[in-house]
Design a protein around this motif. Structure first.
Motif, PDB file in Angstrom:
ATOM      1  N   ALA A   1       6.987  21.818 -12.720  1.00 40.64           N
ATOM      2  CA  ALA A   1       7.436  20.862 -11.711  1.00 40.64           C
ATOM      3  C   ALA A   1       8.861  21.193 -11.257  1.00 40.64           C
ATOM      4  N   PRO A   2       9.018  21.878 -10.100  1.00 42.51           N
ATOM      5  CA  PRO A   2      10.365  22.171  -9.606  1.00 42.51           C
ATOM      6  C   PRO A   2      11.055  20.935  -9.019  1.00 42.51           C
ATOM      7  N   THR A   3      10.285  20.027  -8.432  1.00 49.88           N
ATOM      8  CA  THR A   3      10.858  18.789  -7.904  1.00 49.88           C
ATOM      9  C   THR A   3      10.028  17.603  -8.379  1.00 49.88           C
ATOM     10  N   LYS A   4      10.488  16.418  -7.962  1.00 51.58           N
ATOM     11  CA  LYS A   4       9.874  15.180  -8.442  1.00 51.58           C
ATOM     12  C   LYS A   4       8.434  15.002  -7.943  1.00 51.58           C
ATOM     13  N   THR A   5       8.097  15.612  -6.809  1.00 49.72           N
ATOM     14  CA  THR A   5       6.754  15.400  -6.244  1.00 49.72           C
ATOM     15  C   THR A   5       5.955  16.693  -6.118  1.00 49.72           C
ATOM     16  N   THR A   6       6.455  17.770  -6.705  1.00 46.74           N
ATOM     17  CA  THR A   6       5.806  19.065  -6.528  1.00 46.74           C
ATOM     18  C   THR A   6       5.460  19.715  -7.863  1.00 46.74           C
ATOM     19  N   TYR A   7       4.298  20.350  -7.896  1.00 41.22           N
ATOM     20  CA  TYR A   7       3.972  21.247  -9.001  1.00 41.22           C
ATOM     21  C   TYR A   7       3.862  22.644  -8.426  1.00 41.22           C
ATOM     22  N   GLU A   8       4.155  23.629  -9.256  1.00 42.72           N
ATOM     23  CA  GLU A   8       4.091  25.005  -8.792  1.00 42.72           C
ATOM     24  C   GLU A   8       3.327  25.794  -9.834  1.00 42.72           C
TER      25      GLU A   8
ATOM     26  N   LYS B   1       0.844  -1.209   0.000  1.00 36.74           N
ATOM     27  CA  LYS B   1       0.000   0.000   0.000  1.00 36.74           C
ATOM     28  C   LYS B   1       0.872   1.248   0.000  1.00 36.74           C
ATOM     29  N   GLN B   2       1.595   1.434  -1.083  1.00 33.20           N
ATOM     30  CA  GLN B   2       2.533   2.539  -1.194  1.00 33.20           C
ATOM     31  C   GLN B   2       1.763   3.860  -1.258  1.00 33.20           C
ATOM     32  N   THR B   3       2.150   4.816  -0.404  1.00 35.24           N
ATOM     33  CA  THR B   3       1.493   6.115  -0.399  1.00 35.24           C
ATOM     34  C   THR B   3       2.347   7.107  -1.171  1.00 35.24           C
ATOM     35  N   LEU B   4       1.722   7.799  -2.097  1.00 38.29           N
ATOM     36  CA  LEU B   4       2.419   8.812  -2.877  1.00 38.29           C
ATOM     37  C   LEU B   4       1.986  10.183  -2.367  1.00 38.29           C
ATOM     38  N   LYS B   5       2.952  11.065  -2.174  1.00 40.25           N
ATOM     39  CA  LYS B   5       2.635  12.406  -1.679  1.00 40.25           C
ATOM     40  C   LYS B   5       3.009  13.426  -2.749  1.00 40.25           C
ATOM     41  N   PHE B   6       2.026  14.249  -3.130  1.00 38.05           N
ATOM     42  CA  PHE B   6       2.292  15.296  -4.103  1.00 38.05           C
ATOM     43  C   PHE B   6       1.863  16.639  -3.545  1.00 38.05           C
ATOM     44  N   THR B   7       2.509  17.695  -4.002  1.00 35.78           N
ATOM     45  CA  THR B   7       2.185  19.033  -3.528  1.00 35.78           C
ATOM     46  C   THR B   7       1.963  19.953  -4.721  1.00 35.78           C
ATOM     47  N   ILE B   8       0.944  20.786  -4.615  1.00 36.71           N
ATOM     48  CA  ILE B   8       0.751  21.844  -5.615  1.00 36.71           C
ATOM     49  C   ILE B   8       0.932  23.169  -4.881  1.00 36.71           C
ATOM     50  N   ASP B   9       1.949  23.915  -5.295  1.00 39.33           N
ATOM     51  CA  ASP B   9       2.300  25.160  -4.619  1.00 39.33           C
ATOM     52  C   ASP B   9       1.684  26.334  -5.367  1.00 39.33           C
TER      53      ASP B   9
ATOM     54  N   LYS C   1       1.201  11.634 -11.006  1.00 38.03           N
ATOM     55  CA  LYS C   1       1.440  13.044 -10.714  1.00 38.03           C
ATOM     56  C   LYS C   1       0.919  13.896 -11.864  1.00 38.03           C
ATOM     57  N   ARG C   2       1.087  13.361 -13.068  1.00 37.03           N
ATOM     58  CA  ARG C   2       0.686  14.087 -14.261  1.00 37.03           C
ATOM     59  C   ARG C   2      -0.824  14.357 -14.272  1.00 37.03           C
ATOM     60  N   TYR C   3      -1.593  13.456 -13.647  1.00 38.67           N
ATOM     61  CA  TYR C   3      -3.040  13.626 -13.546  1.00 38.67           C
ATOM     62  C   TYR C   3      -3.355  14.898 -12.760  1.00 38.67           C
ATOM     63  N   LEU C   4      -2.538  15.196 -11.738  1.00 42.86           N
ATOM     64  CA  LEU C   4      -2.722  16.428 -10.972  1.00 42.86           C
ATOM     65  C   LEU C   4      -2.449  17.651 -11.833  1.00 42.86           C
ATOM     66  N   LYS C   5      -1.426  17.530 -12.699  1.00 41.19           N
ATOM     67  CA  LYS C   5      -1.113  18.643 -13.589  1.00 41.19           C
ATOM     68  C   LYS C   5      -2.285  18.894 -14.525  1.00 41.19           C
ATOM     69  N   TYR C   6      -2.818  17.794 -15.062  1.00 42.57           N
ATOM     70  CA  TYR C   6      -3.953  17.878 -15.973  1.00 42.57           C
ATOM     71  C   TYR C   6      -5.140  18.567 -15.292  1.00 42.57           C
ATOM     72  N   LEU C   7      -5.434  18.163 -14.067  1.00 40.48           N
ATOM     73  CA  LEU C   7      -6.569  18.751 -13.346  1.00 40.48           C
ATOM     74  C   LEU C   7      -6.308  20.211 -12.969  1.00 40.48           C
ATOM     75  N   SER C   8      -5.059  20.515 -12.596  1.00 38.83           N
ATOM     76  CA  SER C   8      -4.720  21.900 -12.248  1.00 38.83           C
ATOM     77  C   SER C   8      -4.923  22.810 -13.453  1.00 38.83           C
ATOM     78  N   LYS C   9      -4.505  22.314 -14.625  1.00 34.44           N
ATOM     79  CA  LYS C   9      -4.668  23.110 -15.835  1.00 34.44           C
ATOM     80  C   LYS C   9      -6.144  23.281 -16.176  1.00 34.44           C
ATOM     81  N   LYS C  10      -6.923  22.241 -15.916  1.00 40.48           N
ATOM     82  CA  LYS C  10      -8.368  22.302 -16.144  1.00 40.48           C
ATOM     83  C   LYS C  10      -8.998  23.376 -15.252  1.00 40.48           C
ATOM     84  N   TYR C  11      -8.520  23.420 -13.997  1.00 36.09           N
ATOM     85  CA  TYR C  11      -9.018  24.422 -13.052  1.00 36.09           C
ATOM     86  C   TYR C  11      -8.646  25.831 -13.520  1.00 36.09           C
ATOM     87  N   LEU C  12      -7.395  26.007 -13.920  1.00 31.35           N
ATOM     88  CA  LEU C  12      -6.951  27.323 -14.393  1.00 31.35           C
ATOM     89  C   LEU C  12      -7.777  27.768 -15.594  1.00 31.35           C
TER      90      LEU C  12
END
Length: 145
Positions: A125-132, A38-46, A101-112
Motif C-alpha cells: 500500500a503506497p497510499t491510503k487508498t491504493t494497493y500496488e 451514502k459515502q463512496t470509497l474509491k480504491f485502486t489496485i496498480d 480496503k484490506r478485503y481487496l488486499k485479501y482478494l488480490s493475494k488470493k488471485y496471485l
C-alpha cells in the motif's frame, strides 16, 4: 436526617440513568448520518510492473474481483454498491461505505495464489487508498520486510 440522605440518593440515580440514555442516543445519531450520506470509497489496485512484463493480465484480475467480491455475504451481488473498472494497468473499485480496503488486499493475494504468482509478487500500500503489485526485492539485504 436519614430520610434526607435517601431522598438525595433517589434524585441522584435517575440523573445517571438519563445521562447514559442521552449518550446512547448520541451514538445512534452518528450512525444514521453516515448511512444517509451514502459515502463512496474509491480504491485502486496498480498492476503496472507485472502487467508491463506480461506476467499478469489486468482484465483477469478485474474479472476475478467482480466474481469474488461479496456484498451482504453473497458473491455476484455487486449491483450498484460496488463497481470495478479498469484503466490500462490499474483497477479501480468504487464501493459504498461499509467496504474494507484490506478485503481487496485479501482478494488480490488470493488471485496471485491462484495464478501461482504469490512467490514473485506482493501487495503493497503506497497510499491510503491504493494497493500496488510489486516484485519482491531479492537483491536488497537492507530492506525491512
Amino acid at each position: 436526617s436519614s430520610h434526607f440522605g435517601f431522598g438525595g440518593f433517589r434524585y441522584f440515580f435517575p440523573a445517571a440513568a438519563f445521562h447514559s440514555i442521552a449518550m446512547g442516543v448520541k451514538g445512534l445519531k452518528k450512525k444514521v448520518v453516515v448511512k444517509g450520506k451514502k459515502q463512496t470509497l474509491k480504491f485502486t489496485i496498480d498492476c503496472q510492473q507485472p502487467a508491463d512484463d506480461n506476467i499478469l493480465e489486468t482484465k483477469d484480475l478485474e474479472k476475478f474481483l467482480n466474481s469474488r467480491i461479496k456484498v451482504d455475504g453473497k458473491t455476484g451481488n455487486l449491483g450498484d454498491t460496488v463497481v470495478v473498472t479498469r484503466d490500462k494497468s490499474k483497477i479501480h473499485v468504487n464501493a459504498e461505505a461499509p467496504f474494507s480496503k484490506r478485503y481487496l488486499k485479501y482478494l488480490s493475494k488470493k488471485y496471485l495464489k491462484a495464478q501461482q504468482l504469490r512467490d514473485f509478487l506482493r501487495v503493497v500500500a503506497p497510499t491510503k487508498t491504493t494497493y500496488e503489485l510489486r516484485y519482491f526485492n531479492i537483491n536488497e539485504d537492507n530492506e525491512e520486510e
